[in-house]
Motif scaffolding. Sequence first.
Motif, mmCIF file in Angstrom:
data_model
loop_
_atom_site.group_PDB
_atom_site.id
_atom_site.type_symbol
_atom_site.label_atom_id
_atom_site.label_comp_id
_atom_site.label_asym_id
_atom_site.label_seq_id
_atom_site.Cartn_x
_atom_site.Cartn_y
_atom_site.Cartn_z
ATOM 1 N N PHE A 71 0.842 -1.208 0.000
ATOM 2 C CA PHE A 71 0.000 0.000 0.000
ATOM 3 C C PHE A 71 0.868 1.246 0.000
ATOM 4 C CE2 PHE A 71 -2.146 -3.362 2.563
ATOM 5 C CZ PHE A 71 -2.995 -3.792 1.542
ATOM 6 N N TYR A 75 -0.240 2.260 -5.624
ATOM 7 C CA TYR A 75 -1.257 1.210 -5.495
ATOM 8 C C TYR A 75 -2.282 1.406 -6.613
ATOM 9 C CZ TYR A 75 -4.749 -1.822 -3.263
ATOM 10 O OH TYR A 75 -5.655 -2.814 -2.995
ATOM 11 N N TYR A 77 -5.185 -0.155 -7.564
ATOM 12 C CA TYR A 77 -6.613 -0.521 -7.515
ATOM 13 C C TYR A 77 -7.494 0.697 -7.234
ATOM 14 C CZ TYR A 77 -10.967 -2.878 -6.566
ATOM 15 O OH TYR A 77 -12.288 -3.273 -6.615
ATOM 16 N N GLU A 110 -13.927 5.997 7.756
ATOM 17 C CA GLU A 110 -13.740 4.827 6.913
ATOM 18 C C GLU A 110 -12.279 4.414 6.881
ATOM 19 O OE1 GLU A 110 -14.754 2.628 2.712
ATOM 20 O OE2 GLU A 110 -14.893 4.804 2.710
ATOM 21 N N GLY A 112 -9.571 2.581 4.796
ATOM 22 C CA GLY A 112 -9.355 2.132 3.415
ATOM 23 C C GLY A 112 -10.391 2.722 2.470
ATOM 24 N N ASN A 114 -9.957 4.362 -0.181
ATOM 25 C CA ASN A 114 -9.529 4.294 -1.573
ATOM 26 C C ASN A 114 -9.855 5.603 -2.299
ATOM 27 O OD1 ASN A 114 -9.713 3.150 -4.593
ATOM 28 N ND2 ASN A 114 -8.388 1.815 -3.413
ATOM 29 N N GLU A 133 -6.508 6.432 4.275
ATOM 30 C CA GLU A 133 -6.058 5.774 3.054
ATOM 31 C C GLU A 133 -4.551 5.972 2.895
ATOM 32 O OE1 GLU A 133 -7.367 3.479 0.730
ATOM 33 O OE2 GLU A 133 -5.197 3.627 0.523
ATOM 34 N N PRO A 134 -3.771 4.907 3.188
ATOM 35 C CA PRO A 134 -2.309 5.024 3.113
ATOM 36 C C PRO A 134 -1.768 5.120 1.684
ATOM 37 C CG PRO A 134 -2.948 2.768 3.606
ATOM 38 C CD PRO A 134 -4.196 3.586 3.658
ATOM 39 N N SER A 135 -2.527 4.650 0.709
ATOM 40 C CA SER A 135 -2.039 4.682 -0.679
ATOM 41 C C SER A 135 -2.307 6.068 -1.260
ATOM 42 C CB SER A 135 -2.728 3.585 -1.496
ATOM 43 O OG SER A 135 -2.427 2.321 -0.927
ATOM 44 N N ASP A 152 -2.788 7.783 5.590
ATOM 45 C CA ASP A 152 -2.151 7.096 6.707
ATOM 46 C C ASP A 152 -2.803 5.724 6.914
ATOM 47 O OD1 ASP A 152 -0.307 7.023 8.768
ATOM 48 O OD2 ASP A 152 -1.016 8.904 9.664
ATOM 49 N N PHE A 153 -2.078 4.857 7.596
ATOM 50 C CA PHE A 153 -2.653 3.589 8.025
ATOM 51 C C PHE A 153 -3.511 3.833 9.265
ATOM 52 C CE2 PHE A 153 1.109 2.219 5.683
ATOM 53 C CZ PHE A 153 0.607 1.162 4.946
ATOM 54 N N PHE A 154 -4.681 3.224 9.300
ATOM 55 C CA PHE A 154 -5.468 3.212 10.532
ATOM 56 C C PHE A 154 -4.839 2.171 11.442
ATOM 57 C CE2 PHE A 154 -8.768 1.797 13.393
ATOM 58 C CZ PHE A 154 -9.524 2.930 13.649
ATOM 59 N N ALA A 175 -14.529 -1.584 3.905
ATOM 60 C CA ALA A 175 -14.895 -2.589 2.903
ATOM 61 C C ALA A 175 -13.620 -3.142 2.293
ATOM 62 C CB ALA A 175 -15.773 -1.974 1.811
ATOM 63 N N THR A 177 -10.997 -4.283 3.427
ATOM 64 C CA THR A 177 -9.793 -3.712 4.031
ATOM 65 C C THR A 177 -9.429 -4.409 5.346
ATOM 66 O OG1 THR A 177 -10.222 -1.552 3.020
ATOM 67 C CG2 THR A 177 -8.735 -1.583 4.912
ATOM 68 N N HIS A 180 -7.378 -7.272 5.017
ATOM 69 C CA HIS A 180 -6.018 -6.977 4.548
ATOM 70 C C HIS A 180 -5.040 -6.738 5.699
ATOM 71 C CE1 HIS A 180 -8.317 -6.164 0.942
ATOM 72 N NE2 HIS A 180 -7.306 -5.673 0.259
ATOM 73 N N TYR A 183 -2.460 -7.003 11.657
ATOM 74 C CA TYR A 183 -2.383 -6.428 13.021
ATOM 75 C C TYR A 183 -3.773 -6.029 13.506
ATOM 76 C CZ TYR A 183 -1.785 -2.557 9.699
ATOM 77 O OH TYR A 183 -1.926 -1.705 8.632
HETATM 78 N N1 SAH Z 1 -12.776 0.128 0.412
HETATM 79 C C1 SAH Z 1 -12.380 0.028 -0.978
HETATM 80 C C2 SAH Z 1 -10.881 -0.299 -1.140
HETATM 81 C C3 SAH Z 1 -10.466 -1.704 -0.860
HETATM 82 S S1 SAH Z 1 -8.759 -1.999 -1.259
HETATM 83 C C4 SAH Z 1 -13.226 -1.004 -1.690
HETATM 84 O O1 SAH Z 1 -13.902 -1.798 -1.051
HETATM 85 O O2 SAH Z 1 -13.169 -1.058 -2.912
HETATM 86 C C5 SAH Z 1 -8.024 -1.915 0.344
HETATM 87 C C6 SAH Z 1 -7.606 -0.501 0.692
HETATM 88 O O3 SAH Z 1 -7.193 -0.468 2.065
HETATM 89 C C7 SAH Z 1 -6.422 0.019 -0.121
HETATM 90 O O4 SAH Z 1 -6.787 1.228 -0.731
HETATM 91 C C8 SAH Z 1 -5.301 0.179 0.917
HETATM 92 O O5 SAH Z 1 -4.422 1.240 0.637
HETATM 93 C C9 SAH Z 1 -6.078 0.385 2.208
HETATM 94 N N2 SAH Z 1 -5.438 0.013 3.482
HETATM 95 C C10 SAH Z 1 -4.578 -1.017 3.729
HETATM 96 N N3 SAH Z 1 -4.233 -1.027 5.032
HETATM 97 C C11 SAH Z 1 -4.894 0.000 5.640
HETATM 98 C C12 SAH Z 1 -4.938 0.523 6.980
HETATM 99 N N4 SAH Z 1 -4.253 -0.029 7.984
HETATM 100 N N5 SAH Z 1 -5.715 1.609 7.195
HETATM 101 C C13 SAH Z 1 -6.429 2.188 6.201
HETATM 102 N N6 SAH Z 1 -6.415 1.736 4.928
HETATM 103 C C14 SAH Z 1 -5.651 0.661 4.653
#
Ligand code: SAH
Length: 413
Positions: A71, A75, A77, A110, A112, A114, A133-135, A152-154, A175, A177, A180, A183
């Motif tokens: 991420f 990224y 997607y 929210e 992630g 995106n 949104e870290p990306s 940033d990462f949550f 959603a 996320t 993914h 932790y």
């Molecule tokens: N919610 C969107 C994106 C899903 S892709 C959908 O359902 O389509 C997963 C996303 O989570 C990516 O954009 C990635 O950058 C983000 N992500 C990954 N780790 C995260 C974290 N710790 N906190 C917030 N976002 C995170």
Amino acid sequence: MTEHQAPSTAACRICGGTVTQFLDLGRQPLSDAFLDEARTGDEFSYRLAVGMCGRCTMVQLMEEVPRKLMFHEDYPYHSSGSAVMREHFAKTAKRFLETELTGSDPFIVEIGCNDGVMLGTVREAGVRHLGFEPSAGVAEVARAKGVRVRTDFFEERTAREVRAADGPADVVYAANTICHIPYLDSIFRGVDALLSPRGVFVFEDPYLGDVLEKTSFDQIYDEHFFLFTARSVREAARRFGFELVDVERLPVHGGEVRYTLARAGARTPTAELARLLADEDARALTEPATLAAFAGSVGRIRNDLLALLRRLRDEGRRVVAYGATAKSATVTNFCGIGTDLVECVYDSTHAKQGRLTPGAHLPVRPPEEFAADRPDFALLFAWNHAAEIMAKERAFRDAGGRWLLYVPAVREV
Ligand code: SAH
Ligand code: TYD
Ligand code: ZN
């Protein structure tokens, strides 16, 4: 098949119990790391294998990929790439606006977000929100829509900062996320710090029940660290002071479940939850024998798909693919599908076009060239968007083209 003896157990990321491997998908590249032609020599790889915890039943990867490798700014997607998903998230936002976000000055966070596919609707309603949104690339797209984003990462630390600055959240939503995030302990502590006493933590992810039913083994890749069930989510929630109170099955992405969690005792669990838990027991979803049978089916799909692609090649038929999905990295690299079997893959994502898919190195081309190219067969990697894509590309079938699917079994349509 692995050449070296790999460890077949790991420590559970939820409870510390023993995770026993049930499927090995071999060495894999990062599923979303598309390459520029120039630099194909030095791809990162890791061992993709999945197991289940004998204590809490959580299904999880045996090896974790560092989050910054997945991420980041590039990224590729973009959630808004599908009309069906845009509709799904607009509906999701409206439901929150009508239910959980009706008090005075409500607040939704929210994880992630995106490109802002869900929060865009919340912003239009003028409701206070924040997306994590870290990306940075996709975060910028959300920001351009007027969505408030923190790049940033949550996790526990960043969640505490938001609580201090913005006050408690009525909804924390994610959603595709939460699955993914290895932790999860830090996520739960962050949600605990941020959520209001009556607030809800809602997340939706691919459902193990659907993965087993469809043998959709391509839902397993670096980013999908966990494959949830109602039972495993209920157990994880309990360990962090939360309670699973509702579930909803969703048709998107090949079958997902939306889980609603509240602080323990704050809300009454629904009959729908009791039904899904009973269904999971009846199906023996997390019994080792069920998972072993799934692994056997995966091997059969690989054999069938390779046999079909080799036959078509030997017959001189032209085969391409459609949808340069993260999922397809698992399929191509597990089966050994390269440009000898599939010429290229068409995909509408600008950030993927003109590049090569990870590992398999299939060139990615814009869909505008697909119909004009007149291939005989198109392997549908984005099978979860089949209705949308087949409708859009009706001309391909009308001209005699055939779609190839491998989920739940290899077939032509
Ligand atoms: N919610 C969107 C994106 C899903 S892709 C959908 O359902 O389509 C997963 C996303 O989570 C990516 O954009 C990635 O950058 C983000 N992500 C990954 N780790 C995260 C974290 N710790 N906190 C917030 N976002 C995170
Ligand atoms: P998706 O299945 O949503 O996710 P993942 O990458 O996590 O497996 O990816 C769908 C891909 O297919 C994405 O790269 C965009 C592409 N796509 C098209 O090219 N045309 C379409 O009409 C749709 C809906 C998707
Ligand atoms: Zn466990």
